[in-house]
Every structure is written in C-alpha cells, then in structure tokens.
Write a protein that holds these residues in place. Sequence first.
Motif, PDB file in Angstrom:
ATOM      1  N   ASP A 150      -5.944  -5.942   5.906  1.00  0.00           N
ATOM      2  CA  ASP A 150      -4.687  -5.230   5.714  1.00  0.00           C
ATOM      3  C   ASP A 150      -4.895  -3.812   5.189  1.00  0.00           C
ATOM      4  OD1 ASP A 150      -5.554  -6.667   3.452  1.00  0.00           O
ATOM      5  OD2 ASP A 150      -3.550  -6.762   2.597  1.00  0.00           O
ATOM      6  N   LEU A 151      -5.881  -3.566   4.341  1.00  0.00           N
ATOM      7  CA  LEU A 151      -6.139  -2.209   3.858  1.00  0.00           C
ATOM      8  C   LEU A 151      -6.562  -1.302   5.009  1.00  0.00           C
ATOM      9  CD1 LEU A 151      -6.436  -0.003   1.750  1.00  0.00           C
ATOM     10  CD2 LEU A 151      -8.718  -0.923   1.231  1.00  0.00           C
ATOM     11  N   ASN A 152      -7.434  -1.792   5.885  1.00  0.00           N
ATOM     12  CA  ASN A 152      -7.868  -0.983   7.030  1.00  0.00           C
ATOM     13  C   ASN A 152      -6.707  -0.662   7.964  1.00  0.00           C
ATOM     14  OD1 ASN A 152     -10.546  -0.902   6.184  1.00  0.00           O
ATOM     15  ND2 ASN A 152     -11.033  -2.805   7.235  1.00  0.00           N
ATOM     16  N   VAL A 153      -5.825  -1.630   8.162  1.00  0.00           N
ATOM     17  CA  VAL A 153      -4.660  -1.404   9.025  1.00  0.00           C
ATOM     18  C   VAL A 153      -3.713  -0.416   8.363  1.00  0.00           C
ATOM     19  CG1 VAL A 153      -2.656  -2.495  10.102  1.00  0.00           C
ATOM     20  CG2 VAL A 153      -4.885  -3.621  10.182  1.00  0.00           C
ATOM     21  N   ALA A 154      -3.506  -0.546   7.050  1.00  0.00           N
ATOM     22  CA  ALA A 154      -2.641   0.393   6.333  1.00  0.00           C
ATOM     23  C   ALA A 154      -3.203   1.818   6.433  1.00  0.00           C
ATOM     24  CB  ALA A 154      -2.499  -0.022   4.871  1.00  0.00           C
ATOM     25  N   LYS A 155      -4.514   1.967   6.281  1.00  0.00           N
ATOM     26  CA  LYS A 155      -5.143   3.294   6.422  1.00  0.00           C
ATOM     27  C   LYS A 155      -4.910   3.860   7.818  1.00  0.00           C
ATOM     28  CE  LYS A 155      -8.982   2.732   3.178  1.00  0.00           C
ATOM     29  NZ  LYS A 155     -10.455   2.633   3.070  1.00  0.00           N
ATOM     30  N   ALA A 156      -5.095   3.021   8.833  1.00  0.00           N
ATOM     31  CA  ALA A 156      -4.896   3.475  10.213  1.00  0.00           C
ATOM     32  C   ALA A 156      -3.444   3.873  10.451  1.00  0.00           C
ATOM     33  CB  ALA A 156      -5.314   2.375  11.196  1.00  0.00           C
ATOM     34  N   MET A 157      -2.505   3.107   9.893  1.00  0.00           N
ATOM     35  CA  MET A 157      -1.087   3.419  10.053  1.00  0.00           C
ATOM     36  C   MET A 157      -0.743   4.748   9.384  1.00  0.00           C
ATOM     37  SD  MET A 157       0.440  -0.406   9.352  1.00  0.00           S
ATOM     38  CE  MET A 157       2.150   0.055   9.434  1.00  0.00           C
ATOM     39  N   ILE A 158      -1.275   4.957   8.192  1.00  0.00           N
ATOM     40  CA  ILE A 158      -1.001   6.205   7.472  1.00  0.00           C
ATOM     41  C   ILE A 158      -1.626   7.384   8.194  1.00  0.00           C
ATOM     42  CG2 ILE A 158      -1.517   7.453   5.334  1.00  0.00           C
ATOM     43  CD1 ILE A 158      -1.069   4.727   3.879  1.00  0.00           C
ATOM     44  N   THR A 159      -2.855   7.232   8.661  1.00  0.00           N
ATOM     45  CA  THR A 159      -3.523   8.302   9.403  1.00  0.00           C
ATOM     46  C   THR A 159      -2.731   8.664  10.659  1.00  0.00           C
ATOM     47  OG1 THR A 159      -5.690   7.633   8.577  1.00  0.00           O
ATOM     48  CG2 THR A 159      -5.658   8.957  10.587  1.00  0.00           C
ATOM     49  N   ALA A 160      -2.307   7.648  11.405  1.00  0.00           N
ATOM     50  CA  ALA A 160      -1.520   7.893  12.617  1.00  0.00           C
ATOM     51  C   ALA A 160      -0.204   8.592  12.282  1.00  0.00           C
ATOM     52  CB  ALA A 160      -1.260   6.582  13.352  1.00  0.00           C
ATOM     53  N   GLY A 161       0.426   8.173  11.193  1.00  0.00           N
ATOM     54  CA  GLY A 161       1.685   8.797  10.778  1.00  0.00           C
ATOM     55  C   GLY A 161       1.508  10.255  10.408  1.00  0.00           C
ATOM     56  N   LEU A 162       0.438  10.563   9.675  1.00  0.00           N
ATOM     57  CA  LEU A 162       0.180  11.957   9.304  1.00  0.00           C
ATOM     58  C   LEU A 162      -0.112  12.813  10.529  1.00  0.00           C
ATOM     59  CD1 LEU A 162      -1.974  11.401   6.098  1.00  0.00           C
ATOM     60  CD2 LEU A 162       0.352  12.312   6.212  1.00  0.00           C
ATOM     61  N   GLU A 163      -0.889  12.261  11.467  1.00  0.00           N
ATOM     62  CA  GLU A 163      -1.174  12.995  12.699  1.00  0.00           C
ATOM     63  C   GLU A 163       0.093  13.222  13.508  1.00  0.00           C
ATOM     64  OE1 GLU A 163      -4.258  10.786  14.667  1.00  0.00           O
ATOM     65  OE2 GLU A 163      -5.764  11.392  13.210  1.00  0.00           O
ATOM     66  N   TYR A 201       0.863  -1.172   0.000  1.00  0.00           N
ATOM     67  CA  TYR A 201       0.000   0.000   0.000  1.00  0.00           C
ATOM     68  C   TYR A 201       0.900   1.222   0.000  1.00  0.00           C
ATOM     69  CZ  TYR A 201      -3.730  -3.229   1.002  1.00  0.00           C
ATOM     70  OH  TYR A 201      -4.635  -4.260   0.909  1.00  0.00           O
ATOM     71  N   ALA A 202       0.446   2.283  -0.643  1.00  0.00           N
ATOM     72  CA  ALA A 202       1.280   3.476  -0.745  1.00  0.00           C
ATOM     73  C   ALA A 202       0.429   4.726  -0.602  1.00  0.00           C
ATOM     74  CB  ALA A 202       2.002   3.494  -2.083  1.00  0.00           C
ATOM     75  N   LEU A 203       1.052   5.757  -0.061  1.00  0.00           N
ATOM     76  CA  LEU A 203       0.450   7.080   0.035  1.00  0.00           C
ATOM     77  C   LEU A 203       1.157   7.956  -0.984  1.00  0.00           C
ATOM     78  CD1 LEU A 203      -1.404   9.100   1.594  1.00  0.00           C
ATOM     79  CD2 LEU A 203       0.611   9.629   2.985  1.00  0.00           C
ATOM     80  N   ARG A 204       0.382   8.615  -1.827  1.00  0.00           N
ATOM     81  CA  ARG A 204       0.977   9.503  -2.820  1.00  0.00           C
ATOM     82  C   ARG A 204       0.072  10.712  -3.024  1.00  0.00           C
ATOM     83  NH1 ARG A 204      -0.174   6.323  -8.515  1.00  0.00           N
ATOM     84  NH2 ARG A 204      -2.374   6.864  -8.612  1.00  0.00           N
ATOM     85  N   ARG A 205       0.637  11.728  -3.661  1.00  0.00           N
ATOM     86  CA  ARG A 205      -0.157  12.888  -4.061  1.00  0.00           C
ATOM     87  C   ARG A 205      -1.052  12.453  -5.217  1.00  0.00           C
ATOM     88  NH1 ARG A 205       4.831  15.218  -2.781  1.00  0.00           N
ATOM     89  NH2 ARG A 205       4.644  16.799  -1.170  1.00  0.00           N
ATOM     90  N   ALA A 206      -2.317  12.837  -5.171  1.00  0.00           N
ATOM     91  CA  ALA A 206      -3.268  12.408  -6.189  1.00  0.00           C
ATOM     92  C   ALA A 206      -2.881  12.908  -7.571  1.00  0.00           C
ATOM     93  CB  ALA A 206      -4.669  12.878  -5.829  1.00  0.00           C
TER      94      ALA A 206
END
Length: 87
Positions: free
Chosen positions: A45-58, A16-21
């Motif tokens: 795994d997608l839900n966990v990846a989302k939670a990890m990214i959200t926590a990282g951004l916060e 999973y990756a976070l990128r600029r749209a």
Amino acid sequence: MPTSFLEIIQLPTGEYALRRADDESTPLVRIRFSDEAKEMLQDNDLNVAKAMITAGLEAAGSTTDDIGDMDMEEEDTMPPAYNQTVH
C-alpha cells in the motif's frame, strides 16, 4: 516564494498523506485504502500511495502548463472540473 519540500507520511489512522515538510498542519492530500484494497495490495500500500501521489503531482503540473497555454475563449467551453466523473 521559497521552495517547499514535500513528504509522504502515514497518519495514526493508517492513511497516507502528502504534506509540506516544514508544515505539520493539514496535509495537502490524503489516501485511504479500504481493508479489501489493503488485502489485495499485500503490504504494497505504501508503494501504491507513492505512485498515486507521483502521478497526481505530474498531472497537476501538466494541467498547469495546459491552462497557461489556453486562450480566454477556450476557458468558456471547458466543463467545470468538479463536475467530471473519473472511472
């Protein structure tokens, strides 16, 4: 600087990756789960990846606020971030 929207995508590798749209180049963040972790997550795994990214951004936003509040003297006593071990 204009505001960029961020998106979570799944790469052909299964990561999973976070990128600029508006930018399909190198992602800002990649998350890869081992086969054992995928089995334990049972298709979440997608839900966990989302939670990890959200926590990282916060956390990144909080860290940026904290750095803005520090005095120059405090910066000298801070250990380098790359030298810290997270458990």
